[in-house]
Design an enzyme around this catalytic site. Structure first.
Site, short mmCIF file in Angstrom:
data_model
loop_
_atom_site.label_atom_id
_atom_site.label_comp_id
_atom_site.label_asym_id
_atom_site.label_seq_id
_atom_site.Cartn_x
_atom_site.Cartn_y
_atom_site.Cartn_z
N LYS A 1 0.83 -1.21 0.00
CA LYS A 1 0.00 0.00 0.00
C LYS A 1 0.86 1.25 0.00
O LYS A 1 0.53 2.24 -0.67
CB LYS A 1 -0.93 0.01 1.21
N LYS B 1 -11.62 -4.50 -1.99
CA LYS B 1 -12.69 -3.50 -2.02
C LYS B 1 -12.24 -2.22 -2.68
O LYS B 1 -13.01 -1.51 -3.29
CB LYS B 1 -13.07 -3.06 -0.60
N LYS C 1 -5.28 -10.01 -5.26
CA LYS C 1 -6.50 -10.48 -4.59
C LYS C 1 -7.68 -9.56 -4.91
O LYS C 1 -7.49 -8.38 -5.20
CB LYS C 1 -6.29 -10.58 -3.07
P1 TYM Z 1 -10.60 -6.54 5.26
O1 TYM Z 1 -11.71 -5.58 5.51
O2 TYM Z 1 -9.62 -6.23 4.19
O3 TYM Z 1 -11.19 -7.97 4.97
C1 TYM Z 1 -12.15 -8.58 5.84
C2 TYM Z 1 -11.93 -10.09 5.82
O4 TYM Z 1 -12.07 -10.57 4.49
C3 TYM Z 1 -10.92 -11.32 4.13
N1 TYM Z 1 -10.64 -11.08 2.71
C4 TYM Z 1 -10.50 -12.04 1.80
N2 TYM Z 1 -10.56 -13.38 1.89
C5 TYM Z 1 -10.38 -14.09 0.75
N3 TYM Z 1 -10.16 -13.51 -0.46
C6 TYM Z 1 -10.10 -12.18 -0.59
N4 TYM Z 1 -9.89 -11.63 -1.79
C7 TYM Z 1 -10.27 -11.38 0.57
N5 TYM Z 1 -10.27 -10.04 0.79
C8 TYM Z 1 -10.49 -9.88 2.11
C9 TYM Z 1 -9.79 -10.74 4.99
O5 TYM Z 1 -8.73 -11.66 5.13
C10 TYM Z 1 -10.52 -10.48 6.28
O6 TYM Z 1 -10.60 -11.64 7.07
N6 TYM Z 1 -7.48 -5.45 8.96
C11 TYM Z 1 -8.63 -6.25 8.60
C12 TYM Z 1 -9.86 -5.92 9.44
C13 TYM Z 1 -9.59 -6.08 10.90
C14 TYM Z 1 -9.44 -7.31 11.59
C15 TYM Z 1 -9.16 -6.92 12.95
C16 TYM Z 1 -9.51 -8.64 11.23
C17 TYM Z 1 -9.41 -5.06 11.77
N7 TYM Z 1 -9.16 -5.57 13.01
C18 TYM Z 1 -8.94 -7.89 13.91
C19 TYM Z 1 -9.29 -9.61 12.21
C20 TYM Z 1 -9.00 -9.22 13.54
C21 TYM Z 1 -8.97 -5.94 7.16
O7 TYM Z 1 -8.53 -4.96 6.61
O8 TYM Z 1 -9.84 -6.82 6.63
#
Ligand code: TYM
Length: 340
Positions: free
Chosen positions: A112, A200, A197
């Site tokens: 990023k 969003k 991947k």
């Molecule tokens: P985020 O919002 O990017 O994604 C949320 C969850 O979706 C999963 N994910 C995916 N899994 C498979 N294929 C994909 N293309 C894909 N894109 C996203 C992510 O692995 C995630 O599980 N930092 C985290 C949010 C967060 C969090 C936490 C997670 C904040 N605090 C504490 C666990 C524990 C994030 O940006 O997820």
């Protein structure tokens, strides 16, 4: 009782990657077997340039979608991260535990930050320290398991390291958590660029299926997915990543229990197809059917924002009750004088 914590970041519309990689297991498995907390991690959305009104809108939308997907406010705790002060309180202590080198090694930070610099922008300090805030999210709840997609596994590993170090230095304070990943679709790839991947917040959107996309939009995105030159249908993640992604999507959509167990895996599915066209059509229909009830339920819930607000208010109260004692204990452990 086992404690589970996970979250989503409201930086864009939730995608099929979020659903298959994480949310579906929260709904189908995790909320039934543990004291589970799920958070809309809005503070994380401030680590990159953002429009305040959009973050607010997306936070509400994410909470509504998680309920629409099947999180049950009677079974689990759903809340907005910024409603619970314990996250930022603990984050500072963890900044005093983690190292600069550890932060700079994080793949998401490197990617990023490079993107941001290439655009001529500046990199926010919070983008560097983000994994520490995420560690605080997890550790504040005495979490045992963190159900995430593959891209977050490194952050959970860091969380473990930080917890172990803190405990060694100051006495046992934190449960050391572990990441749990889905059997299929741990990393759903972008339909237009299968080397990155499905996310969003980047790309044109043509390669990412959003949970609220209309059925015809889903069909168009899947039918236009980039596949590979060769005509045969085989499952090979390295050599044929576009095709492998479609096969994994189909396998995941057909997996009844959210872990993919019991359904045919991508290799077995490959054997059943002779052409890309048939496969794409089946993937498109499987995704449309998977999302249909979710879209319908979202429309109902979006018409009743008072209900969603109530869920989030009660969720924040429950989350605070759980996090407060853990974070207070950490404050005492590092030597801060308790307020009287
Ligand atoms: P985020 O919002 O990017 O994604 C949320 C969850 O979706 C999963 N994910 C995916 N899994 C498979 N294929 C994909 N293309 C894909 N894109 C996203 C992510 O692995 C995630 O599980 N930092 C985290 C949010 C967060 C969090 C936490 C997670 C904040 N605090 C504490 C666990 C524990 C994030 O940006 O997820």
């Amino acid at each position: 009782m086992k404690r589970i914590f996970s979250g989503v970041k409201p930086t864009g519309h939730l995608t099929l990657g979020n659903y298959l990689g994480a949310v579906r297991r929260w709904v189908e498995v995790d909320q039934h077997r543990a004291d589970a907390l799920f958070s809309v991690a809005d503070l994380h959305a401030l680590t990159v340039e953002h429009d305040p009104a959009r973050v607010r809108r997306l936070s509400r939308q994410a909470a509504t979608l998680l309920l629409a997907a099947g999180l049950d406010a009677e079974r689990c705790t759903l809340f907005v991260q910024s409603h619970v002060d314990e996250h930022t309180r603990l984050s500072y202590l963890l900044e005093c535990t983690a190292t600069d080198g550890e932060m700079r090694r994080m793949i998401q930070y490197r990617e990023k930050a490079a993107r941001e610099r290439a655009r001529g922008g500046s990199v926010r300090l919070s983008l560097l320290t983000y994994p520490v805030l995420m560690a605080a999210d997890i550790l504040a709840y005495g979490t045992d398991e963190v159900p995430v997609g593959d891209d977050q596994a490194q952050h959970v590993e860091l969380t473990r390291d930080v917890a172990v170090r803190f405990n060694r230095r100051y006495g046992h304070t934190f449960t050391v958590p572990r990441a749990t990943l889905p059997a299929v679709a741990a990393r759903v790839m972008d339909l237009q660029d299968p080397s990155s991947k499905m996310g969003k917040s980047h790309g044109s959107g043509a390669g990412a299926v959003c949970l609220l996309d209309e059925p015809d939009v889903v069909r168009r995105k899947v039918m236009r997915a980039v596949t590979d030159g060769a005509p045969d249908v085989v499952y090979d993640r390295e050599a044929r990543p576009g095709l492998a992604n479609l096969l994994e999507l189909l396998a995941a959509c057909q997996g009844a229990d959210g872990s993919g167990e019991g359904a045919a895996g991508p290799e077995a599915l490959a054997a059943a197809y002779r052409s890309y066209g048939d496969l794409k059509r089946d993937v498109a229909e499987a995704v449309v059917e998977l999302l249909r009830p979710l879209r319908a339920r979202h429309a109902e819930l979006a018409a009743d924002p008072g209900y969603v607000d109530g869920v989030l208010r009660r969720g924040a109260e429950r989350a605070r009750e759980r996090a407060r004692p853990v974070v207070d204990r950490a404050y005492r452990a590092v030597g801060l004088l308790p307020a009287v």
